[in-house]
Design a protein around this motif. Structure first.
Motif, mmCIF file in Angstrom:
data_model
loop_
_atom_site.group_PDB
_atom_site.id
_atom_site.type_symbol
_atom_site.label_atom_id
_atom_site.label_comp_id
_atom_site.label_asym_id
_atom_site.label_seq_id
_atom_site.Cartn_x
_atom_site.Cartn_y
_atom_site.Cartn_z
ATOM 1 N N PRO A 98 -13.773 48.843 -37.571
ATOM 2 C CA PRO A 98 -13.205 48.429 -36.496
ATOM 3 C C PRO A 98 -13.724 49.058 -35.142
ATOM 4 O O PRO A 98 -13.774 50.266 -35.067
ATOM 5 N N GLN A 99 -13.855 48.310 -34.091
ATOM 6 C CA GLN A 99 -14.482 49.006 -32.712
ATOM 7 C C GLN A 99 -13.097 49.433 -31.995
ATOM 8 O O GLN A 99 -12.032 49.012 -32.363
ATOM 9 N N GLY A 100 -13.428 50.586 -31.559
ATOM 10 C CA GLY A 100 -12.314 51.267 -30.690
ATOM 11 C C GLY A 100 -11.565 52.418 -31.601
ATOM 12 O O GLY A 100 -10.612 52.632 -30.966
ATOM 13 N N LYS A 101 -11.927 52.429 -32.916
ATOM 14 C CA LYS A 101 -11.192 53.219 -33.609
ATOM 15 C C LYS A 101 -11.848 54.340 -34.125
ATOM 16 O O LYS A 101 -11.907 54.927 -35.180
ATOM 17 N N ASP A 102 -12.346 55.258 -33.089
ATOM 18 C CA ASP A 102 -13.283 56.356 -33.492
ATOM 19 C C ASP A 102 -12.482 57.286 -34.130
ATOM 20 O O ASP A 102 -12.929 58.518 -34.677
ATOM 21 N N TYR A 103 -10.943 57.431 -33.873
ATOM 22 C CA TYR A 103 -10.476 58.666 -34.416
ATOM 23 C C TYR A 103 -10.130 58.727 -35.734
ATOM 24 O O TYR A 103 -9.786 59.690 -36.473
#
Length: 144
Positions: free
Chosen positions: A124-129
């Motif tokens: 998923p994009q934007g879930k680097d955490y």
């Protein structure tokens, strides 16, 4: 007695007489009567046929040597696990290429759809955490 030997059926109707409406032989059960008797007999006949033909589908996994993984070898039909195991041995390890066989009922396997692999396996994009590289080391913590 009639010429055909049946005292209950007159000689005039002893032959192949059919009614003009439905073309059913005289004396034969009507479709309404046949339909009331047929479901039970039909279900019993179908149950016997499906019992004989209802061998489950089994997936076969073979391990070629110790230390390796089991690999899907194919599928077969069998009535139970013991017969599936024997059939798998005969079909997939004829030349001593296996040391272990697994047989699994096909309906017990849950699998992803290969056609939707993009949506299923994409990160998923934007879930680097979700990744450890997102976080930085705290300055006051030793041995991290």
């Amino acid at each position: 007695m009639t010429p055909h030997g049946n005292p209950e059926v007159p000689a005039s109707s002893a032959g192949e007489v059919t009614s003009t409406a439905a073309k059913v032989p005289v004396g034969a059960p009507t479709p309404e009567a046949a339909s009331s008797e047929a479901p039970a007999a039909k279900e019993a006949t179908e149950a016997k046929a499906t019992d004989r033909n209802a061998w489950g589908l089994w997936e076969v996994f073979v391990r070629s040597s110790r230390g390796l993984s089991h690999v899907h070898a194919g599928s077969l039909h069998a009535p139970d696990a013991a017969m599936a195991l024997r059939n798998a041995r005969d079909l997939y390890t004829r030349r001593n290429e296996g040391v272990s066989i697994w047989v699994v009922p096909a309906d017990a396997i849950a699998a992803s759809d290969p056609d939707s692999k993009g949506a299923f396996f994409e990160s998923p994009q934007g879930k680097d955490y979700r990744h450890a590289t997102y976080y930085t080391k705290s300055e006051g913590v030793k041995h991290l």
